[in-house]
Every structure is written in structure tokens, then in C-alpha cells.
Design an enzyme around this catalytic site. Structure first.
Site, PDB file in Angstrom:
ATOM      1  N   GLU A  14      -4.356   3.545   6.737  1.00  0.00           N
ATOM      2  CA  GLU A  14      -4.046   3.321   5.326  1.00  0.00           C
ATOM      3  C   GLU A  14      -4.605   4.468   4.484  1.00  0.00           C
ATOM      4  OE1 GLU A  14      -5.456   2.109   1.724  1.00  0.00           O
ATOM      5  OE2 GLU A  14      -6.014   0.250   2.752  1.00  0.00           O
ATOM      6  N   SER A  22     -10.496  -0.395   3.455  1.00  0.00           N
ATOM      7  CA  SER A  22      -9.722  -0.622   4.678  1.00  0.00           C
ATOM      8  C   SER A  22      -9.217   0.706   5.210  1.00  0.00           C
ATOM      9  CB  SER A  22      -8.511  -1.509   4.402  1.00  0.00           C
ATOM     10  OG  SER A  22      -8.903  -2.770   3.957  1.00  0.00           O
ATOM     11  N   ARG A  74       0.824  -1.218   0.000  1.00  0.00           N
ATOM     12  CA  ARG A  74       0.000   0.000   0.000  1.00  0.00           C
ATOM     13  C   ARG A  74       0.863   1.276   0.000  1.00  0.00           C
ATOM     14  NH1 ARG A  74      -3.139  -3.732  -0.536  1.00  0.00           N
ATOM     15  NH2 ARG A  74      -5.246  -3.823   0.303  1.00  0.00           N
TER      16      ARG A  74
HETATM   17  N1  EPU Z   1     -11.138 -10.675  10.041  1.00  0.00           N
HETATM   18  C1  EPU Z   1     -11.841 -10.725  11.224  1.00  0.00           C
HETATM   19  N2  EPU Z   1     -12.775  -9.762  11.460  1.00  0.00           N
HETATM   20  C2  EPU Z   1     -13.047  -8.781  10.572  1.00  0.00           C
HETATM   21  C3  EPU Z   1     -12.310  -8.703   9.378  1.00  0.00           C
HETATM   22  C4  EPU Z   1     -11.356  -9.684   9.131  1.00  0.00           C
HETATM   23  O1  EPU Z   1     -11.654 -11.611  12.050  1.00  0.00           O
HETATM   24  O2  EPU Z   1     -13.919  -7.960  10.859  1.00  0.00           O
HETATM   25  C5  EPU Z   1     -10.168 -11.742   9.745  1.00  0.00           C
HETATM   26  C6  EPU Z   1     -10.680 -12.650   8.639  1.00  0.00           C
HETATM   27  O3  EPU Z   1     -11.477 -13.669   9.126  1.00  0.00           O
HETATM   28  C7  EPU Z   1      -9.403 -13.174   8.036  1.00  0.00           C
HETATM   29  C8  EPU Z   1      -8.452 -12.017   8.208  1.00  0.00           C
HETATM   30  O4  EPU Z   1      -8.983 -11.182   9.227  1.00  0.00           O
HETATM   31  O5  EPU Z   1      -8.916 -14.270   8.773  1.00  0.00           O
HETATM   32  C9  EPU Z   1      -8.227 -11.228   6.930  1.00  0.00           C
HETATM   33  O6  EPU Z   1      -9.469 -10.676   6.507  1.00  0.00           O
HETATM   34  P1  EPU Z   1      -9.814 -10.405   4.961  1.00  0.00           P
HETATM   35  O7  EPU Z   1      -9.401 -11.573   4.177  1.00  0.00           O
HETATM   36  O8  EPU Z   1     -11.210  -9.956   4.876  1.00  0.00           O
HETATM   37  O9  EPU Z   1      -8.822  -9.268   4.514  1.00  0.00           O
HETATM   38  P2  EPU Z   1      -8.224  -8.027   5.287  1.00  0.00           P
HETATM   39  O10 EPU Z   1      -6.837  -8.360   5.718  1.00  0.00           O
HETATM   40  O11 EPU Z   1      -9.175  -7.579   6.322  1.00  0.00           O
HETATM   41  C10 EPU Z   1      -7.118  -7.058   3.104  1.00  0.00           C
HETATM   42  C11 EPU Z   1      -7.018  -5.734   2.405  1.00  0.00           C
HETATM   43  C12 EPU Z   1      -8.308  -5.437   1.633  1.00  0.00           C
HETATM   44  C13 EPU Z   1      -8.534  -6.553   0.646  1.00  0.00           C
HETATM   45  C14 EPU Z   1      -8.602  -7.887   1.395  1.00  0.00           C
HETATM   46  C15 EPU Z   1      -8.712  -9.055   0.489  1.00  0.00           C
HETATM   47  C16 EPU Z   1      -5.524  -4.316   3.670  1.00  0.00           C
HETATM   48  C17 EPU Z   1      -5.394  -3.178   4.600  1.00  0.00           C
HETATM   49  N3  EPU Z   1      -6.772  -4.684   3.348  1.00  0.00           N
HETATM   50  O12 EPU Z   1      -8.134  -6.947   4.107  1.00  0.00           O
HETATM   51  O13 EPU Z   1      -8.118  -4.225   0.912  1.00  0.00           O
HETATM   52  O14 EPU Z   1      -9.712  -6.354  -0.117  1.00  0.00           O
HETATM   53  O15 EPU Z   1      -7.391  -8.075   2.181  1.00  0.00           O
HETATM   54  O16 EPU Z   1      -7.494  -9.302  -0.121  1.00  0.00           O
HETATM   55  O17 EPU Z   1      -4.498  -4.867   3.229  1.00  0.00           O
HETATM   56  C18 EPU Z   1      -8.446  -1.853   0.946  1.00  0.00           C
HETATM   57  O18 EPU Z   1      -7.222  -1.747   0.932  1.00  0.00           O
HETATM   58  O19 EPU Z   1      -9.208  -0.852   0.931  1.00  0.00           O
HETATM   59  C19 EPU Z   1      -9.035  -3.195   1.001  1.00  0.00           C
HETATM   60  C20 EPU Z   1     -10.344  -3.381   1.125  1.00  0.00           C
END
Ligand code: EPU
Length: 336
Positions: A332, A236, A162
Site C-alpha cells: 500500500e 499499513s 486506497r
Molecule cells: N488482525 C489480526 N492480526 C493483526 C492485525 C489484524 O489478526 O496483527 C485481524 C483483526 O483481528 C481483525 C482484522 O484483522 O479481525 C482487521 O484488523 P483491523 O481492524 O485492525 O484493520 P486492518 O484491516 O488491519 C485497516 C486499514 C487501516 C485502518 C484499519 C481500521 C488497510 C490496508 N488498513 O487495517 O489503515 O486504520 O483498517 O479501519 O486497509 C493505513 O492505511 O495506513 C491504516 C492504518
């Protein structure tokens, strides 16, 4: 045409109602240069893309420039790839759809990310195991001092998680006018991300293709991430933090299920959404803003929230996560 005291509410996905001292859009590089040359020299410039990764906490005492440069042009092609030079004002998802329709691979996992093509390299947008740096070839950007177009290859952009040179050293020094991406005619599909595999199976598609992966991503995003047209947000709000292995082992003893992603250098990336949910913030509402009920990493505007209400909420969350886990979350989203 320059407009004065112009509301930016429609131009940021958080839907924050701040005013720009002056505002103008441009559709070509020539038009942009002309606006810059004729501006009142006292006003600084502020460049707006899709407005999908910014939180406005105050009025913008500047000339806000909205990039509307359109166009998708094929600039190179052989039996294995196609390169498109894309106007910075093109809506990112429209470009994704254009490539997906042609069966070209590379950015299908980045379907439905809000924002413009010009903003995509700014923070090396990424989702579901893909980042734009993997398909990025080069970009053209106007140097705001010399008013000349400069060429940036991948190395010069210095991409990170990012991050890019445009978010750091060169912040506000250039306006990205076009970006060139290389797409593959022999796509290597990336369905490793657990949720994608499950969604494709659920959709019962005949074959796994660029199109079905894109559709799976669209379905997952729609189920978890609020549509900014209905509920203001900027995706995010925080980055996923990276911590030392020793710190991780300590946390894992207390929380055996903590989601973790080992990094090449031995450090561990932790899911910020999980930390925020564990700390009890998921779905919490504080007056006009809150933490999204389906994805704790996303802060939302329930109506007329002011930018600094959302900022204050993010500060409370950062403080709380630090107290509970010893981790300092980084925002972010760009704060203005
Ligand atoms: N999780 C939770 N609770 C929540 C959200 C997530 O327990 O409320 C857990 C999920 O169960 C999973 C882990 O956290 O085990 C990761 O969650 P998720 O796969 O939804 O992805 P994320 O890490 O929360 C990142 C990016 C997103 C992107 C997704 C999918 C960042 C800051 N965010 O989110 O990017 O869409 O992965 O690849 O890296 C953005 O940058 O605006 C964005 C939406």
C-alpha cells in the site's frame, strides 16, 4: 531557498536517512511556480506531503518540494453542512480536530491518520468504516506542464480502495494545492466498526457524539499503531487483498475464523494483518526492522534501517503469504 544534498530523515515517517539532491519548501502557489521556473531544468520534481506513506530505498536525484500551504477557509454553508477549503500542507489530524471541535461530522473516524490534507485524496485515506471520498467535494492542483491550477471534482479523482487517479494515470503530473471537504451539521455517526462500539462503552461517555467517536478512534489507534515519532513506520504497509468467493470457501475450510469482508461484486476482502500473523510474522524482528508486535500489517524501523532492508522484509512476507495462502499481497505504501 533551495538546499542541496539535503537529508530527508525528518521528512518521512519511516525515518529513512536518504538525501535529496535539492530541497525546497513552499507556502503559496506563487512561490511554488517561482521555484519550478527557476529550478535547474535537468532536475526532475518530487513532491512530498507528510511523508507518511512512502518508503525511500535510495537517494532522491530530484528537486524535492515540501508542501507547506496552510489555511482552513469556509467556502459554503447552509443549515445542514459546511464546506472548508483546506491548504494541502495542513496536517490532516489538525483539520480533523478543527471540525470535531465544532461538532461537525464526516471525518471523525479518520482521526490521527498521519500525513497532510494534500495527501489525503492521493490514496483515498480510510479507517473504521469511513473513506475521505464520502466527504470530498473537490481539489485544486497545479499542472506541472502548464503551471496552471486545475479543478478536480470527485469523478475526475476516480477514487478506489486506497487509490485515486493521482496514484495512477496522473502520478507526478500534478501538485495538489488545496482540498475542499463537506462536513455535516447533522452528523450520522458510524460506530458500526466493532472496536469503536466497545471503546465508547469502555470510555463511559455521557453521549455518543462526533467528539466521543473521534476520541475512541484515537484510543484504538494509539493502542495498536506505533507512533512514528517513536518508532518509524508508514501505517499499513500492505493492502487488504480481495479474493474470489471460491478461493475464500477453500480457505475457510482450513481456517474457519478467517476475518472476511464480502464486497459488492461478490468477491471477498481478507484482513492482511491476520494472514501475516497466522504465518508467524507478527512481532518478528530482522536486524533493524520488523513486523509490529501489535498490528502485523505495519512494518517498523527500529533505528537505522535502510529502505531496502524494509523492502526486502516486505518481499519475504509477500512470498511467504503466497506460499501459505495462495494470495499475493500488494504494497500500500509508495516505494521510491
Ligand atoms: N488482525 C489480526 N492480526 C493483526 C492485525 C489484524 O489478526 O496483527 C485481524 C483483526 O483481528 C481483525 C482484522 O484483522 O479481525 C482487521 O484488523 P483491523 O481492524 O485492525 O484493520 P486492518 O484491516 O488491519 C485497516 C486499514 C487501516 C485502518 C484499519 C481500521 C488497510 C490496508 N488498513 O487495517 O489503515 O486504520 O483498517 O479501519 O486497509 C493505513 O492505511 O495506513 C491504516 C492504518
Amino acid at each position: 531557498m533551495i538546499q542541496y544534498d539535503f537529508s530527508l530523515k525528518q521528512f518521512n515517517t519511516f525515518g529513512i536517512d536518504v538525501k535529496a539532491k535539492a530541497f525546497s519548501s513552499f507556502s503559496t502557489v506563487d512561490e511554488l511556480v517561482k521555484i519550478i521556473q527557476t529550478k535547474e531544468s535537468s532536475l526532475p520534481l518530487f513532491i512530498l506531503g507528510g511523508g507518511s506513506n512512502i518508503l525511500f530505498t535510495k537517494d532522491v536525484d530530484a528537486l524535492v518540494l515540501k508542501n507547506n500551504i496552510e489555511g482552513i477557509e469556509c467556502v459554503a454553508e447552509d443549515s445542514s453542512f459546511v464546506e472548508y477549503k483546506v491548504g494541502a500542507g495542513v496536517v490532516w489530524h489538525q483539520f480533523v480536530q478543527y471540525t470535531v471541535e465544532k461538532g461537525l461530522g464526516g471525518i471523525e473516524n479518520l482521526s490521527l491518520i498521519p500525513g497532510s490534507v494534500g495527501a489525503s485524496p492521493m490514496q483515498n485515506i480510510g479507517a473504521y468504516g469511513t473513506e475521505i471520498k464520502d466527504c470530498f467535494v473537490s481539489l485544486d492542483a497545479l499542472n506541472l506542464e502548464t503551471l496552471k491550477i486545475e479543478y478536480f471534482d470527485k469523478d475526475k479523482c476516480n477514487f478506489g480502495y486506497r487509490e485515486s487517479v493521482f496514484k495512477r494515470e496522473l502520478k507526478n503530473k500534478y501538485i495538489i494545492t488545496s482540498v475542499t471537504y463537506r462536513l455535516s451539521k447533522k452528523p450520522k455517526l458510524n460506530t458500526e466498526y466493532g472496536a469503536i462500539k466497545e471503546e465508547i462503552e469502555r470510555m463511559d461517555y455521557q453521549e455518543i457524539s462526533v467528539k466521543s467517536v473521534s476520541q475512541a478512534v484515537i484510543n484504538i489507534r494509539n493502542s495498536k499503531l506505533p507512533n512514528p515519532k517513536i518508532l518509524g513506520n508508514a501505517g499499513s504497509f500492505f493492502k487488504n487483498p480481495v479474493i474470489s468467493y471460491a478461493h475464500f470457501i477453500q480457505l475457510k475450510e482450513q481456517y474457519p475464523n478467517i476475518p472476511n469482508y464480502p464486497q459488492a461484486n461478490g468477491e471477498i476482502k481478507i484482513a492482511a494483518g491476520w494472514l501475516i500473523e497466522q504465518a508467524g510474522w507478527k512481532g518478528k524482528r530482522v536486524e533493524n526492522c520488523g513486523v509490529h508486535e501489535k498490528q502485523a500489517l505495519v512494518l517498523v524501523n527500529y533505528g537505522d534501517a535502510k529502505g531496502n532492508e524494509i523492502y526486502a522484509l516486505s518481499s519475504q512476507i509477500i512470498h511467504d503469504i503466497h506460499q501459505k495462502f495462495g494470495i499475493v499481497l500488494e504494497r500500500e505504501v509508495n516505494i521510491f
